[in-house]
Structure formats: structure tokens, C-alpha cells
Design a protein around this motif. Sequence first.
Motif, PDB file in Angstrom:
ATOM      1  N   ILE A   1      -1.099  -4.649  -6.081  1.00 37.74           N
ATOM      2  CA  ILE A   1       0.260  -5.181  -5.929  1.00 37.74           C
ATOM      3  C   ILE A   1       0.520  -6.268  -6.960  1.00 37.74           C
ATOM      4  N   GLN A   2      -0.432  -7.183  -7.113  1.00 37.31           N
ATOM      5  CA  GLN A   2      -0.280  -8.291  -8.047  1.00 37.31           C
ATOM      6  C   GLN A   2      -0.132  -7.797  -9.483  1.00 37.31           C
ATOM      7  N   ASN A   3      -0.993  -6.877  -9.893  1.00 32.65           N
ATOM      8  CA  ASN A   3      -0.997  -6.417 -11.278  1.00 32.65           C
ATOM      9  C   ASN A   3       0.147  -5.484 -11.614  1.00 32.65           C
ATOM     10  N   LYS A   4       0.570  -4.677 -10.652  1.00 30.75           N
ATOM     11  CA  LYS A   4       1.635  -3.700 -10.936  1.00 30.75           C
ATOM     12  C   LYS A   4       3.036  -4.245 -10.678  1.00 30.75           C
ATOM     13  N   MET A   5       3.152  -5.163  -9.683  1.00 33.43           N
ATOM     14  CA  MET A   5       4.471  -5.658  -9.302  1.00 33.43           C
ATOM     15  C   MET A   5       4.703  -7.115  -9.686  1.00 33.43           C
ATOM     16  N   GLN A   6       3.644  -7.790 -10.153  1.00 33.92           N
ATOM     17  CA  GLN A   6       3.736  -9.209 -10.486  1.00 33.92           C
ATOM     18  C   GLN A   6       4.297 -10.034  -9.330  1.00 33.92           C
ATOM     19  N   CYS A   7       3.806  -9.731  -8.131  1.00 28.67           N
ATOM     20  CA  CYS A   7       4.208 -10.501  -6.949  1.00 28.67           C
ATOM     21  C   CYS A   7       3.054 -10.489  -5.956  1.00 28.67           C
ATOM     22  N   ASN A   8       3.133 -11.343  -4.944  1.00 36.41           N
ATOM     23  CA  ASN A   8       2.084 -11.348  -3.927  1.00 36.41           C
ATOM     24  C   ASN A   8       2.405 -10.358  -2.821  1.00 36.41           C
ATOM     25  N   THR A   9       1.483 -10.185  -1.882  1.00 33.02           N
ATOM     26  CA  THR A   9       1.660  -9.160  -0.854  1.00 33.02           C
ATOM     27  C   THR A   9       2.823  -9.482   0.089  1.00 33.02           C
ATOM     28  N   GLN A  10       3.068 -10.757   0.363  1.00 30.64           N
ATOM     29  CA  GLN A  10       4.185 -11.121   1.235  1.00 30.64           C
ATOM     30  C   GLN A  10       5.513 -10.682   0.618  1.00 30.64           C
ATOM     31  N   GLU A  11       5.676 -10.947  -0.674  1.00 27.51           N
ATOM     32  CA  GLU A  11       6.910 -10.533  -1.362  1.00 27.51           C
ATOM     33  C   GLU A  11       7.019  -9.013  -1.397  1.00 27.51           C
ATOM     34  N   PHE A  12       5.873  -8.343  -1.596  1.00 33.92           N
ATOM     35  CA  PHE A  12       5.861  -6.878  -1.625  1.00 33.92           C
ATOM     36  C   PHE A  12       6.292  -6.307  -0.277  1.00 33.92           C
ATOM     37  N   LEU A  13       5.783  -6.875   0.817  1.00 27.81           N
ATOM     38  CA  LEU A  13       6.128  -6.396   2.143  1.00 27.81           C
ATOM     39  C   LEU A  13       7.609  -6.600   2.436  1.00 27.81           C
ATOM     40  N   LYS A  14       8.194  -7.688   1.957  1.00 22.87           N
ATOM     41  CA  LYS A  14       9.626  -7.918   2.142  1.00 22.87           C
ATOM     42  C   LYS A  14      10.432  -6.838   1.417  1.00 22.87           C
ATOM     43  N   MET A  15      10.036  -6.532   0.188  1.00 25.42           N
ATOM     44  CA  MET A  15      10.743  -5.500  -0.574  1.00 25.42           C
ATOM     45  C   MET A  15      10.568  -4.127   0.068  1.00 25.42           C
ATOM     46  N   LEU A  16       9.365  -3.856   0.572  1.00 27.76           N
ATOM     47  CA  LEU A  16       9.101  -2.577   1.228  1.00 27.76           C
ATOM     48  C   LEU A  16       9.964  -2.426   2.481  1.00 27.76           C
ATOM     49  N   ASN A  17      10.043  -3.461   3.293  1.00 29.17           N
ATOM     50  CA  ASN A  17      10.853  -3.395   4.516  1.00 29.17           C
ATOM     51  C   ASN A  17      12.331  -3.227   4.190  1.00 29.17           C
ATOM     52  N   THR A  18      12.770  -3.851   3.124  1.00 25.94           N
ATOM     53  CA  THR A  18      14.164  -3.674   2.693  1.00 25.94           C
ATOM     54  C   THR A  18      14.420  -2.228   2.305  1.00 25.94           C
ATOM     55  N   ALA A  19      13.486  -1.621   1.574  1.00 18.36           N
ATOM     56  CA  ALA A  19      13.630  -0.225   1.154  1.00 18.36           C
ATOM     57  C   ALA A  19      13.598   0.723   2.343  1.00 18.36           C
ATOM     58  N   LEU A  20      12.724   0.436   3.320  1.00 24.49           N
ATOM     59  CA  LEU A  20      12.648   1.280   4.519  1.00 24.49           C
ATOM     60  C   LEU A  20      13.954   1.217   5.312  1.00 24.49           C
ATOM     61  N   LYS A  21      14.491   0.020   5.496  1.00 23.14           N
ATOM     62  CA  LYS A  21      15.726  -0.138   6.264  1.00 23.14           C
ATOM     63  C   LYS A  21      16.925   0.471   5.543  1.00 23.14           C
ATOM     64  N   ALA A  22      16.845   0.552   4.216  1.00 23.64           N
ATOM     65  CA  ALA A  22      17.949   1.113   3.438  1.00 23.64           C
ATOM     66  C   ALA A  22      17.831   2.628   3.276  1.00 23.64           C
ATOM     67  N   GLY A  23      16.700   3.203   3.683  1.00 29.25           N
ATOM     68  CA  GLY A  23      16.497   4.637   3.480  1.00 29.25           C
ATOM     69  C   GLY A  23      16.377   4.996   2.010  1.00 29.25           C
TER      70      GLY A  23
END
Length: 328
Positions: free
Chosen positions: A217-239
Amino acid sequence: MKKLDKFGTDFTKYENWKIYWCIDGQILKDETSEKKEILIVPETQWVIKVHENTLFRVIVTEYTKTVQTSFGDEMNKIINQKVKEAQKEYQKRKRTEKRLYFYDAEKFRLSLYTNATSFYNEESQYRLDRPFTWYQSVDKRYPTPDENSFILGKVRRTIGTKDGKLMDFIEPVAEFKLEDENDWDCPYDNWLGNIIFEMLRFSILKEEPTGLTASRIQNKMQCNTQEFLKMLNTALKAGDVEKVKEFYDVIHTLQDCSNEKFQILKGLLEDSVEKEKELCCYATTEFWIKYENGEQEEKPASWIAENISRCTNKEVTYLEKVQKYRFF
């Protein structure tokens, strides 16, 4: 105190367990010591297992009212208080937990979708199946999809059906449209369904991912896991199908290892081969290697020989007469 596993099926009573259950106000019991299968019909109101008079396991439905046993007023009071606490917690959780469903537009049928590999483990916050619920439907307060699609949904309410089983009514949170209707060829093992399911499960882990996953996550997205999980949940809720697939690739594919140093391993997830141990093999023989960034993969001896300058635990010579590589 634990809620209903499944009524309307055989119940295994093990040695040294006594079992009591209630149907239409009548208490039935089996106090024998041997192991046996007992049929618990759908109309059962509650089940109590007692282990050697010390451990009680109370199984109820969300609609179980007062539990009246033959164990005395004090024990009945304790049991009923626990039942109320469990039902209150269950109602709260049921309306917040998200699960994955597939809607078949031709048959007007909604079904719970679970990955063929595994749908629950102790690392998850909650189960992604509902083994005691036989039927599902989109709640009438919400529109149903016009075409085949995956639905991320929460249980709005549960009712009993005429055949004595349970039916969940779902509040859709997001809809994932199939990119190609021809992709829907297997209702239990669909590539898009598996991806969404895996990422839903990833989003409800009890503990924040660490180790190799966090590194990816860090190397590919340049973010930490907490930020990644927030983006993932946003994508899931948006379909958002494309974003969910992108995030799936982030945690399931290797990082760029083209410039990484590596060691030859004894095997997958095993220690590196000792420096003093020689390996003699053909060009096509494959070894597991581990890069300094934590990634592991199998590579043939010929590839390792070509990249030996990056190998930290072996050198190599080519034995031309026998056409083999010697790692030393």
C-alpha cells in the motif's frame, strides 16, 4: 450467551451435555450422557445446552421473548437479561453490517454472495454470511436494479416465512453493475464478485494490515493503511467497480522488484539457503527467492544466474559439460 446458529435442522448434542428446547411453550429435554443428533424444528423458540451443570449456552432468535426454564427464578432472571442484551446488540449490528448480494434481474431474485474460498475468519469484525437465513429480498422501500448486478447491502428487517424459515430484507448501500453480462456464468464463483467480496472483507478486518500488505500500500499508493481503508470504503459505498479492482490489485500483486536485491530460499515462506550449502541444478529448476522489500516469487535458475549481482547469499558458475548451474 450466543444467538441462533440455525433452527430447523439437526442439532449435535455431545457427551456430558444436556439439552433443553421450547416449542409452543412446551419444554422438551434430553439429559442423557451420550452423543446424539436431535432435530430442532423451525418453530423452536429457544435452545439451552448445559455442560456438566456448569456451562450454559443459550441459543435464541431475535424474536425470542421470555425464556422460562425449569432452572428456577434466579437462573431465569439471569438468562432473560442476557437474552435482552444479546438481542439489542444483534439488532444494532444487523443494521450496520454490510454484506454482498447478487441480484438476478431475469428471475427477480436476490441471493447472498460469499467467496468460495472462505467467508469468515477470526480476523474479521463480523461474518459475511448469514447461515440461518434462507431467503433475501430488496426491501420495498428501495428500488430494485434493472439488470444483473452486485449489491452491497445492510439487513433492514428479518421475517419468518410460511415454510418456517427466515427472510432478510436488504437496504442497498451500493450497486456494482457488471461490465459484461456474459461474465455472469457462475453464481458461486464470479471474478468480479470475488474481487468485491475480498475487498469488503479487507475493509472489515479487526486489525489494521501490517507487514507486506502495508508495504504494498505504501509503495504503490504513497499512503498509509488508514488512508487506504478510507479510500476503499468510499469506493465500496459508491459502487465504483474500477476503483475497487484497482485497490484489489494493490494488495494482491507484487511490488516492482526489478532493482531489488534478493536471497535464494529453501522454499516458500522458509529461511534462506545457507551460504555454505551448494546447489547444483538445471537451468529450468525453480527456486523461491525473497526480495529485500519482502516480496517472494519462484524464478528459474537461469534467471537467478543472470541476476546474480543482486543475489546476497549465493554466487554462481555454469558447468558446461553437464549443462547445470552451480550456486555456492
